[in-house]
Design a protein around this motif. Sequence first.
Motif: not given
Lengths: 223, 223
Positions: B138-141, B162-166
């Motif tokens: 997962a990548v967090v941006l 998956a991506a987390v848009l934080n």
Amino acid sequence: MEVKVVRKVLDVNNTNARRNRERFAENKVFVLNVMSSPGSGKTTLLEKTLARIMPGIRSGVIVGDICTSHDADRLAKTGAPVVQVNTDEFGGDCHLAAHVIEKAAENLDLGELDLLIVENIGNLVCPAEFDIGEDARAVVLSVTEGEDKPVKYPLMFRECDAAVLNKTDLLPYLDYDRDAALGYIRQVHPGMPVFEMSTKTGEGLDAWIDWIEGRMRLKAEGA
Amino acid sequence: MEVKVVRKVLDVNNTNARRNRERFAENKVFVLNVMSSPGSGKTTLLEKTLARIMPGIRSGVIVGDICTSHDADRLAKTGAPVVQVNTDEFGGDCHLAAHVIEKAAENLDLGELDLLIVENIGNLVCPAEFDIGEDARAVVLSVTEGEDKPVKYPLMFRECDAAVLNKTDLLPYLDYDRDAALGYIRQVHPGMPVFEMSTKTGEGLDAWIDWIEGRMRLKAEGA
């Protein structure tokens, strides 16, 4: 084995950086290498900086990204000559190496420039290891990234001559401990100038511009 | 020449990653590799995630930083077993390689874990190149990093599941174009799930937890 290989790569880079440095000196161009994490506001900082110092200081930009020319497109609007480097042509490199800068600089008329700003790849680790022949290095850190990045990425903060602490306009909405952040920077690099700034509002820009002009004068005086 | 060396390093890494993957499978541990820029909120995401899924899902963490044990200290408070890797012992590496994970995992009782989360080095470039034997990535941006990072750092967004848009709590104070950001993610990795989230307020955490649990079930069913 791996360490030896890395050493060789860095040795070759140092040779190339020395050649760049001589070429920049012959042309009386001051070179500033600007580094940071992705999204800390380098491009906006350069837009505001160029708008302030041009045309008095004749400026050009080399901008590095793995992909896209978004940043070059934005910076070209300032009227400065801009060269975009896409490192996916060089194996997707995570930093700008000296030979890449050498090649990019061939697309600029160095004799017509006083200042060349290099916007490095967004990466707080690897770019710090690569001398590109610059006169000064600055790191941009946004307050949204938290206080402790200087001690987590110490090489970057040790290698740089100044730090920009950006996005101060967001401070009212963050749990941010300014004293801790400044303390961490001092711990890694005592005495390094820190410019607290909002590139969005322009607040704090003056001291940064003064610093660049001061460094350029020092070099011109042969210091 | 340099390309050949890089290929060799990646080949060795793939062999090590395969060994890790077998070992994790024998112990029925699901491994999630979490990557991002510095300061995007990985550690807070993991704190909130662990608080939600433990003790039902027995979880451990390997956390990578070049220096400091700040993140491990924070994560240890969740009660999960935490191993801190400092890559300055491995030449200041800008990523976690498979052999580093292998060594770190020796300090965990894998037979007692259902889930192992790896918090990678803060770097949106290099960690994407190194398989560590994980089951999902997962990548967090964070939204403060701007909209266009997926197209500027495409490998990371292509390689992740998956991506987390934080930091969505900061949206009211930013000029942020949500549709553009989601469009850039879709452009690089069509169909990738995106979890818009504020790890500060906890908003949006549910869908992320559901995704992790779903992936763990799929693996347990041998899919």
